[in-house]
Each structure stands twice: as structure tokens, then as C-alpha cells.
Scaffold this motif. Structure first.
Motif, PDB file in Angstrom:
ATOM      1  N   ILE A   1      39.696 -26.653  27.042  1.00 56.31           N
ATOM      2  CA  ILE A   1      41.022 -26.634  27.664  1.00 56.31           C
ATOM      3  C   ILE A   1      41.889 -25.689  26.839  1.00 56.31           C
ATOM      4  O   ILE A   1      41.720 -25.578  25.620  1.00 56.31           O
ATOM      5  CB  ILE A   1      41.661 -28.032  27.738  1.00 56.31           C
ATOM      6  CG1 ILE A   1      41.770 -28.656  26.345  1.00 56.31           C
ATOM      7  CG2 ILE A   1      40.891 -28.930  28.678  1.00 56.31           C
ATOM      8  CD1 ILE A   1      42.542 -29.955  26.329  1.00 56.31           C
ATOM      9  N   GLY A   2      42.794 -24.980  27.502  1.00 50.41           N
ATOM     10  CA  GLY A   2      43.608 -24.011  26.782  1.00 50.41           C
ATOM     11  C   GLY A   2      44.997 -23.877  27.366  1.00 50.41           C
ATOM     12  O   GLY A   2      45.244 -24.248  28.522  1.00 50.41           O
ATOM     13  N   ILE A   3      45.903 -23.353  26.570  1.00 54.14           N
ATOM     14  CA  ILE A   3      47.273 -23.081  27.012  1.00 54.14           C
ATOM     15  C   ILE A   3      47.651 -21.659  26.622  1.00 54.14           C
ATOM     16  O   ILE A   3      47.158 -21.111  25.629  1.00 54.14           O
ATOM     17  CB  ILE A   3      48.288 -24.076  26.410  1.00 54.14           C
ATOM     18  CG1 ILE A   3      48.237 -24.034  24.877  1.00 54.14           C
ATOM     19  CG2 ILE A   3      48.056 -25.473  26.927  1.00 54.14           C
ATOM     20  CD1 ILE A   3      49.353 -24.817  24.216  1.00 54.14           C
TER      21      ILE A   3
ATOM     22  N   SER B   1      51.326 -21.795  31.628  1.00 56.51           N
ATOM     23  CA  SER B   1      50.037 -22.019  32.285  1.00 56.51           C
ATOM     24  C   SER B   1      49.039 -22.665  31.333  1.00 56.51           C
ATOM     25  O   SER B   1      49.168 -22.573  30.105  1.00 56.51           O
ATOM     26  CB  SER B   1      49.456 -20.692  32.813  1.00 56.51           C
ATOM     27  OG  SER B   1      49.145 -19.816  31.746  1.00 56.51           O
ATOM     28  N   SER B   2      48.050 -23.316  31.922  1.00 53.33           N
ATOM     29  CA  SER B   2      46.940 -23.904  31.173  1.00 53.33           C
ATOM     30  C   SER B   2      45.671 -23.751  31.999  1.00 53.33           C
ATOM     31  O   SER B   2      45.731 -23.485  33.199  1.00 53.33           O
ATOM     32  CB  SER B   2      47.207 -25.380  30.863  1.00 53.33           C
ATOM     33  OG  SER B   2      47.351 -26.110  32.075  1.00 53.33           O
ATOM     34  N   PHE B   3      44.528 -23.910  31.354  1.00 50.22           N
ATOM     35  CA  PHE B   3      43.271 -23.715  32.064  1.00 50.22           C
ATOM     36  C   PHE B   3      42.176 -24.618  31.506  1.00 50.22           C
ATOM     37  O   PHE B   3      42.287 -25.164  30.404  1.00 50.22           O
ATOM     38  CB  PHE B   3      42.823 -22.247  31.987  1.00 50.22           C
ATOM     39  CG  PHE B   3      42.461 -21.788  30.599  1.00 50.22           C
ATOM     40  CD1 PHE B   3      41.159 -21.912  30.121  1.00 50.22           C
ATOM     41  CD2 PHE B   3      43.410 -21.224  29.771  1.00 50.22           C
ATOM     42  CE1 PHE B   3      40.819 -21.498  28.844  1.00 50.22           C
ATOM     43  CE2 PHE B   3      43.081 -20.802  28.494  1.00 50.22           C
ATOM     44  CZ  PHE B   3      41.785 -20.932  28.030  1.00 50.22           C
ATOM     45  N   ILE B   4      41.118 -24.764  32.299  1.00 48.97           N
ATOM     46  CA  ILE B   4      39.914 -25.493  31.901  1.00 48.97           C
ATOM     47  C   ILE B   4      38.711 -24.605  32.177  1.00 48.97           C
ATOM     48  O   ILE B   4      38.637 -23.976  33.239  1.00 48.97           O
ATOM     49  CB  ILE B   4      39.768 -26.803  32.694  1.00 48.97           C
ATOM     50  CG1 ILE B   4      40.909 -27.769  32.376  1.00 48.97           C
ATOM     51  CG2 ILE B   4      38.434 -27.481  32.396  1.00 48.97           C
ATOM     52  CD1 ILE B   4      40.882 -29.041  33.214  1.00 48.97           C
ATOM     53  N   THR B   5      37.785 -24.531  31.228  1.00 46.37           N
ATOM     54  CA  THR B   5      36.514 -23.841  31.465  1.00 46.37           C
ATOM     55  C   THR B   5      35.370 -24.822  31.224  1.00 46.37           C
ATOM     56  O   THR B   5      35.432 -25.661  30.328  1.00 46.37           O
ATOM     57  CB  THR B   5      36.336 -22.623  30.534  1.00 46.37           C
ATOM     58  OG1 THR B   5      36.285 -23.062  29.168  1.00 46.37           O
ATOM     59  CG2 THR B   5      37.484 -21.643  30.698  1.00 46.37           C
TER      60      THR B   5
ATOM     61  N   PHE C   1      39.244 -22.847  35.897  1.00 46.94           N
ATOM     62  CA  PHE C   1      40.353 -23.220  36.769  1.00 46.94           C
ATOM     63  C   PHE C   1      41.646 -23.145  35.967  1.00 46.94           C
ATOM     64  O   PHE C   1      41.731 -23.674  34.863  1.00 46.94           O
ATOM     65  CB  PHE C   1      40.186 -24.631  37.330  1.00 46.94           C
ATOM     66  CG  PHE C   1      41.350 -25.077  38.161  1.00 46.94           C
ATOM     67  CD1 PHE C   1      41.575 -24.550  39.426  1.00 46.94           C
ATOM     68  CD2 PHE C   1      42.254 -26.007  37.666  1.00 46.94           C
ATOM     69  CE1 PHE C   1      42.669 -24.947  40.194  1.00 46.94           C
ATOM     70  CE2 PHE C   1      43.342 -26.420  38.420  1.00 46.94           C
ATOM     71  CZ  PHE C   1      43.543 -25.881  39.690  1.00 46.94           C
ATOM     72  N   GLU C   2      42.638 -22.459  36.519  1.00 48.50           N
ATOM     73  CA  GLU C   2      43.923 -22.285  35.840  1.00 48.50           C
ATOM     74  C   GLU C   2      45.062 -22.698  36.769  1.00 48.50           C
ATOM     75  O   GLU C   2      45.011 -22.465  37.977  1.00 48.50           O
ATOM     76  CB  GLU C   2      44.108 -20.823  35.432  1.00 48.50           C
ATOM     77  CG  GLU C   2      45.424 -20.532  34.721  1.00 48.50           C
ATOM     78  CD  GLU C   2      45.552 -19.086  34.259  1.00 48.50           C
ATOM     79  OE1 GLU C   2      46.660 -18.689  33.847  1.00 48.50           O
ATOM     80  OE2 GLU C   2      44.528 -18.370  34.322  1.00 48.50           O
ATOM     81  N   ILE C   3      46.075 -23.312  36.195  1.00 53.94           N
ATOM     82  CA  ILE C   3      47.255 -23.694  36.965  1.00 53.94           C
ATOM     83  C   ILE C   3      48.488 -23.388  36.126  1.00 53.94           C
ATOM     84  O   ILE C   3      48.446 -23.472  34.886  1.00 53.94           O
ATOM     85  CB  ILE C   3      47.205 -25.188  37.358  1.00 53.94           C
ATOM     86  CG1 ILE C   3      48.317 -25.515  38.348  1.00 53.94           C
ATOM     87  CG2 ILE C   3      47.286 -26.088  36.129  1.00 53.94           C
ATOM     88  CD1 ILE C   3      48.182 -26.880  38.994  1.00 53.94           C
ATOM     89  N   GLY C   4      49.580 -23.004  36.810  1.00 52.94           N
ATOM     90  CA  GLY C   4      50.778 -22.665  36.066  1.00 52.94           C
ATOM     91  C   GLY C   4      52.023 -22.675  36.933  1.00 52.94           C
ATOM     92  O   GLY C   4      51.976 -22.935  38.146  1.00 52.94           O
ATOM     93  N   TYR C   5      53.146 -22.373  36.295  1.00 51.40           N
ATOM     94  CA  TYR C   5      54.442 -22.290  36.975  1.00 51.40           C
ATOM     95  C   TYR C   5      55.168 -21.064  36.440  1.00 51.40           C
ATOM     96  O   TYR C   5      55.112 -20.768  35.230  1.00 51.40           O
ATOM     97  CB  TYR C   5      55.280 -23.536  36.700  1.00 51.40           C
ATOM     98  CG  TYR C   5      56.690 -23.442  37.259  1.00 51.40           C
ATOM     99  CD1 TYR C   5      56.958 -23.762  38.580  1.00 51.40           C
ATOM    100  CD2 TYR C   5      57.745 -23.009  36.457  1.00 51.40           C
ATOM    101  CE1 TYR C   5      58.250 -23.666  39.104  1.00 51.40           C
ATOM    102  CE2 TYR C   5      59.036 -22.910  36.964  1.00 51.40           C
ATOM    103  CZ  TYR C   5      59.278 -23.237  38.282  1.00 51.40           C
ATOM    104  OH  TYR C   5      60.553 -23.128  38.797  1.00 51.40           O
TER     105      TYR C   5
END
Length: 212
Positions: free
Chosen positions: A26-28, A45-49, A60-64
Motif C-alpha cells: 500500500i502506498g501514498i 492519492s493512495s494505491f494498492i499493488t 489500483f489507485e484512488i484519489g481526490y
């Protein structure tokens, strides 16, 4: 012979233990929040690999993002969430053991967002047949959406022997489609950036944590 065979078995067993079949990180993003302290663009944003097979990782990445385009007689505010899904391919041979190395990837990005066109130029032709600015218009806030494709080149470096890593990526992006508001161009898109062109590029520098 029995001792030698036994040692080989132990060696293979220890090797299989040291190299996990699956990995998850997991990352930011750290770069954009820092830059946002000094600019109009506010991006988080943050993501999961997750390792799915051999050198392939699902991402998968999600952010605002909240951003503004204010130049060349345009003044547009945009804000909303964005998401990206894709894969990374690991180039480094010792990645499975260390979790660090170089990689390439691809993403599809999508953002449904609110757009407020406070000002846009209206151009017309003068008596000499030249295009010139003849006025300005504005549109009320509306819901629009955009999608893009993205290439990724990156590197992950482990911090000592800890489960934390520094992650750096260069990300060329290519707009695929945008739903326009009364045929007025979308000049700023959350997660994609702002420009009149069909291509953009962004940098990512962040912190990643290895779950397993």
C-alpha cells in the motif's frame, strides 16, 4: 549421500520460504500534497499493488483533486475523485525477495467530477477575416467525466531492512475521452492534469509499505 540430499532439501525449502508467492503493498503520494501547499492544485492519492503471477502486479489507485485553470481568458474550477486500474511488470531479477527494483506499467484512469466554467473566450471573425476575441461567457457548475490511458516507468527502493519503500514514477498520460459541457473544452481533469493538448505527464514520489 543421505546427508547431501537432506541438505539440498533444506536449501530448497528455505528458498521457497524466503520468496513469497504473493506480495501486497500500500502506498501514498507525498509529492503532490507538498506541492499543493504552494499551488492551486490540491491532489491526494493512495494505491494498492498485489502480485498476481511471476513478475506481474495488479495496481489500483484512488484519489481526490481540486484544481484551477486560469489563463488565456479561461477560468475553470474542477474538483472530484479519480481512480486508476492497471498492471506493473517487474524488470529487476531480485524483486521477489527484496520487493525493490525497476518496473514498467500501464493504467486506465477515470474521473467523474464537478466543473465550474467561470469564464471562457468567445471568438469571432472581424471585417478583415481574422479571428479575434469578441467576448466572454460563463457556465454554471455541472457534472462531467473524463478517461485516459497512462504509461508508467518507476523504481522502488527499500529503506534499510524495514517494510517501507520510496516509490518514484514517471507517468505519461493520454486523454481518451471527455464529456463536454455545451461543447466547451475540459481544460482541467482531476487525476489527469490541465492542458489543452491530448497528452500530459506527471511525476509520483511517495512512500510504500509492504504488507506481506
Amino acid at each position: 549421500m543421505g546427508i547431501f540430499a537432506n541438505s539440498q532439501t533444506k536449501s530448497k525449502d528455505s528458498l521457497s520460504v524466503n520468496i513469497p508467492k504473493h506480495q501486497m503493498f500500500i502506498g501514498i503520494d507525498l509529492l503532490n500534497p507538498i506541492v499543493g501547499c504552494f499551488a492551486d492544485k490540491k491532489n491526494y492519492s493512495s494505491f494498492i499493488t498485489y502480485k498476481i503471477k511471476n513478475r506481474w502486479l495488479a495496481v489500483f489507485e484512488i484519489g481526490y483533486e481540486k484544481n484551477t485553470y486560469n489563463k488565456n481568458n479561461w477560468n475553470i474550477d474542477a474538483k472530484g475523485v479519480f481512480g486508476e486500474i492497471g498492471v506493473n511488470y517487474i524488470l529487476t531479477n531480485n524483486y521477489e525477495k527484496s520487493g525493490e527494483g525497476f518496473y514498467l506499467g500501464a493504467r486506465f484512469g477515470f474521473s467523474p467530477y464537478k466543473q465550474n466554467i467561470k469564464k471562457y473566450p468567445i471568438k469571432g471573425m472581424n471585417s478583415e477575416g481574422q479571428i479575434q476575441l469578441i467576448g466572454e461567457g460563463s457556465l454554471s457548475e455541472a457534472n462531467v467525466n473524463s478517461g485516459w490511458l497512462e504509461a508508467v516507468a518507476g523504481a522502488k527502493v527499500q529503506i534499510g531492512n524495514s517494510p517501507f519503500y520510496i516509490d518514484f514514477m514517471v507517468r505519461p498520460k493520454f486523454i481518451v475521452y471527455s464529456s463536454k459541457q455545451q461543447d466547451v473544452s475540459n481544460l482541467v481533469v482531476p487525476g489527469y492534469g490541465k492542458d489543452k493538448g491530448a497528452a500530459n505527464i506527471s511525476l509520483f514520489w511517495g512512500l510504500t509499505y509492504r504488507l506481506f
